[in-house]
Each structure stands twice: as C-alpha cells, then as structure tokens.
Design a protein around this motif. Sequence first.
Motif, PDB file in Angstrom:
ATOM      1  N   CYS A   1      43.864  43.290  37.419  1.00 25.79           N
ATOM      2  CA  CYS A   1      42.753  42.653  35.871  1.00 25.79           C
ATOM      3  C   CYS A   1      41.628  40.937  36.472  1.00 25.79           C
ATOM      4  N   LEU A   2      41.393  41.174  35.341  1.00 32.00           N
ATOM      5  CA  LEU A   2      40.599  40.022  35.648  1.00 32.00           C
ATOM      6  C   LEU A   2      39.744  39.864  33.935  1.00 32.00           C
ATOM      7  N   LYS A   3      39.691  38.037  33.884  1.00 34.03           N
ATOM      8  CA  LYS A   3      39.851  37.805  32.321  1.00 34.03           C
ATOM      9  C   LYS A   3      38.441  37.275  33.044  1.00 34.03           C
ATOM     10  N   VAL A   4      37.737  37.730  30.881  1.00 35.47           N
ATOM     11  CA  VAL A   4      35.638  36.856  30.587  1.00 35.47           C
ATOM     12  C   VAL A   4      36.625  36.451  29.160  1.00 35.47           C
ATOM     13  N   CYS A   5      36.295  35.339  29.714  1.00 38.35           N
ATOM     14  CA  CYS A   5      36.271  33.758  28.670  1.00 38.35           C
ATOM     15  C   CYS A   5      35.415  34.275  27.602  1.00 38.35           C
ATOM     16  N   ALA A   6      36.309  33.597  26.222  1.00 37.93           N
ATOM     17  CA  ALA A   6      35.989  33.916  25.019  1.00 37.93           C
ATOM     18  C   ALA A   6      33.495  33.482  24.455  1.00 37.93           C
ATOM     19  N   GLY A   7      32.902  34.686  24.117  1.00 38.52           N
ATOM     20  CA  GLY A   7      31.980  34.200  24.112  1.00 38.52           C
ATOM     21  C   GLY A   7      30.442  34.939  25.189  1.00 38.52           C
ATOM     22  N   MET A   8      31.370  35.419  26.013  1.00 36.75           N
ATOM     23  CA  MET A   8      30.535  35.138  27.582  1.00 36.75           C
ATOM     24  C   MET A   8      29.863  37.111  27.546  1.00 36.75           C
ATOM     25  N   GLY A   9      28.665  37.319  26.697  1.00 32.70           N
ATOM     26  CA  GLY A   9      28.267  39.105  27.263  1.00 32.70           C
ATOM     27  C   GLY A   9      28.690  39.367  28.404  1.00 32.70           C
ATOM     28  N   HIS A  10      28.845  40.375  28.354  1.00 28.90           N
ATOM     29  CA  HIS A  10      28.810  41.534  29.562  1.00 28.90           C
ATOM     30  C   HIS A  10      29.253  42.700  29.431  1.00 28.90           C
ATOM     31  N   ALA A  11      29.100  43.575  29.873  1.00 27.14           N
ATOM     32  CA  ALA A  11      28.847  44.896  30.273  1.00 27.14           C
ATOM     33  C   ALA A  11      30.421  46.033  31.460  1.00 27.14           C
ATOM     34  N   VAL A  12      30.667  46.712  30.554  1.00 27.27           N
ATOM     35  CA  VAL A  12      31.463  47.759  31.285  1.00 27.27           C
ATOM     36  C   VAL A  12      31.179  49.013  31.838  1.00 27.27           C
ATOM     37  N   SER A  13      31.789  49.329  33.071  1.00 31.69           N
ATOM     38  CA  SER A  13      31.359  51.098  33.451  1.00 31.69           C
ATOM     39  C   SER A  13      32.680  50.923  34.675  1.00 31.69           C
ATOM     40  N   GLY A  14      32.370  52.491  35.060  1.00 32.38           N
ATOM     41  CA  GLY A  14      33.111  52.592  36.055  1.00 32.38           C
ATOM     42  C   GLY A  14      32.607  52.316  36.865  1.00 32.38           C
ATOM     43  N   ALA A  15      32.865  51.500  38.158  1.00 28.80           N
ATOM     44  CA  ALA A  15      31.903  51.892  40.286  1.00 28.80           C
ATOM     45  C   ALA A  15      31.208  52.749  40.288  1.00 28.80           C
ATOM     46  N   ASP A  16      29.848  52.726  40.639  1.00 26.05           N
ATOM     47  CA  ASP A  16      29.267  53.505  41.116  1.00 26.05           C
ATOM     48  C   ASP A  16      29.264  54.984  40.038  1.00 26.05           C
ATOM     49  N   GLY A  17      29.335  54.335  38.871  1.00 30.26           N
ATOM     50  CA  GLY A  17      29.167  55.561  37.800  1.00 30.26           C
ATOM     51  C   GLY A  17      30.479  56.673  37.806  1.00 30.26           C
ATOM     52  N   CYS A  18      30.983  56.126  38.387  1.00 29.44           N
ATOM     53  CA  CYS A  18      33.215  57.517  38.458  1.00 29.44           C
ATOM     54  C   CYS A  18      33.131  56.791  37.201  1.00 29.44           C
ATOM     55  N   ALA A  19      34.397  57.746  36.802  1.00 29.22           N
ATOM     56  CA  ALA A  19      35.378  57.493  36.278  1.00 29.22           C
ATOM     57  C   ALA A  19      35.978  56.596  35.985  1.00 29.22           C
ATOM     58  N   VAL A  20      36.924  55.907  34.639  1.00 27.31           N
ATOM     59  CA  VAL A  20      37.243  54.484  35.206  1.00 27.31           C
ATOM     60  C   VAL A  20      38.582  54.974  33.574  1.00 27.31           C
ATOM     61  N   LYS A  21      39.594  54.230  33.923  1.00 25.03           N
ATOM     62  CA  LYS A  21      41.130  53.994  33.055  1.00 25.03           C
ATOM     63  C   LYS A  21      40.723  52.662  32.760  1.00 25.03           C
ATOM     64  N   PHE A  22      41.009  52.100  32.411  1.00 22.28           N
ATOM     65  CA  PHE A  22      41.498  50.257  31.771  1.00 22.28           C
ATOM     66  C   PHE A  22      42.151  50.314  30.045  1.00 22.28           C
ATOM     67  N   LEU A  23      42.723  49.212  30.199  1.00 17.95           N
ATOM     68  CA  LEU A  23      43.402  47.937  29.169  1.00 17.95           C
ATOM     69  C   LEU A  23      42.843  46.868  28.686  1.00 17.95           C
ATOM     70  N   GLN A  24      42.299  46.777  27.833  1.00 19.46           N
ATOM     71  CA  GLN A  24      41.318  45.659  27.134  1.00 19.46           C
ATOM     72  C   GLN A  24      42.004  44.798  26.257  1.00 19.46           C
ATOM     73  N   VAL A  25      42.954  43.929  26.343  1.00 22.26           N
ATOM     74  CA  VAL A  25      43.428  42.619  25.597  1.00 22.26           C
ATOM     75  C   VAL A  25      42.690  41.162  25.295  1.00 22.26           C
ATOM     76  N   ASN A  26      42.174  41.348  23.917  1.00 26.08           N
ATOM     77  CA  ASN A  26      41.360  40.177  23.355  1.00 26.08           C
ATOM     78  C   ASN A  26      42.405  39.905  22.699  1.00 26.08           C
ATOM     79  N   ALA A  27      42.439  38.597  23.231  1.00 27.46           N
ATOM     80  CA  ALA A  27      43.325  37.356  22.725  1.00 27.46           C
ATOM     81  C   ALA A  27      42.822  35.568  22.647  1.00 27.46           C
TER      82      ALA A  27
END
Length: 109
Positions: free
Chosen positions: A83-109
């Motif tokens: 897992c990895l935390k991104v702090c509130a307000g920080m702009g970011h993009a998400v994708s599968g590494a190297d263009g591969c398929a990916v499944k993930f859970l996103q928790v915003n709190a």
Amino acid sequence: MSIKGVPTDAACPLADLIVAGEHTVASRGLACQQVADLTLFAFAAGESVSEERYPADTVYVCLEGTLAVACAEGQRMVPAGSCLKVCAGMGHAVSGADGCAVKFLQVNA
C-alpha cells in the motif's frame, strides 16, 4: 458507515469482486460516507487515470499487478500486497506499471 458488495457467507479474494474489460477502467464503490470512501478499481492493460487531487488522504492497496502512482516527486511503484499513502491535496496519476493491467482498492479518508 455501511459497506456493500462484500460477501458475508464466505471469504473471497478482494480482487475477485471487480473485473475490467479490454480497454476499460472499472470501479465498484464499497462505501461512500463522510468519514471514508472505499472503491475497488480494475484497469485493463494500457488504461490510466490522469491527474487526480483529493481533499483527504488517499491510500492505495494493490491487489493484482503493480500500481504506478506518479506525482511531482516522481513515480512510486506499489506491488500486489502493498500500500501507499498520497497526502491530501497532492496531485497524482495512477496506472498499471509498464502499461499492464492492475487491480487496487482506493481508500479516501
């Protein structure tokens, strides 16, 4: 908070609760409350979400594949089971590494 879409009769892999078709991004909300949002995502190979910015902290839990999280400080790799935390307000993009398929859970709190 009410959590929906998770089996109560038997345990199952979280990644089995969502599937992405070819060239798609799929999402499945498990909970959406003032306290926290829980959403499952499945990205087909080559799919991504360009820059996002959330008012609360975001935690990404990778279920299958490797999630790439790109922000101003650089790209972070999140392998399955991590897992990895991104702090509130920080702009970011998400994708599968190297263009591969990916499944993930996103928790915003």
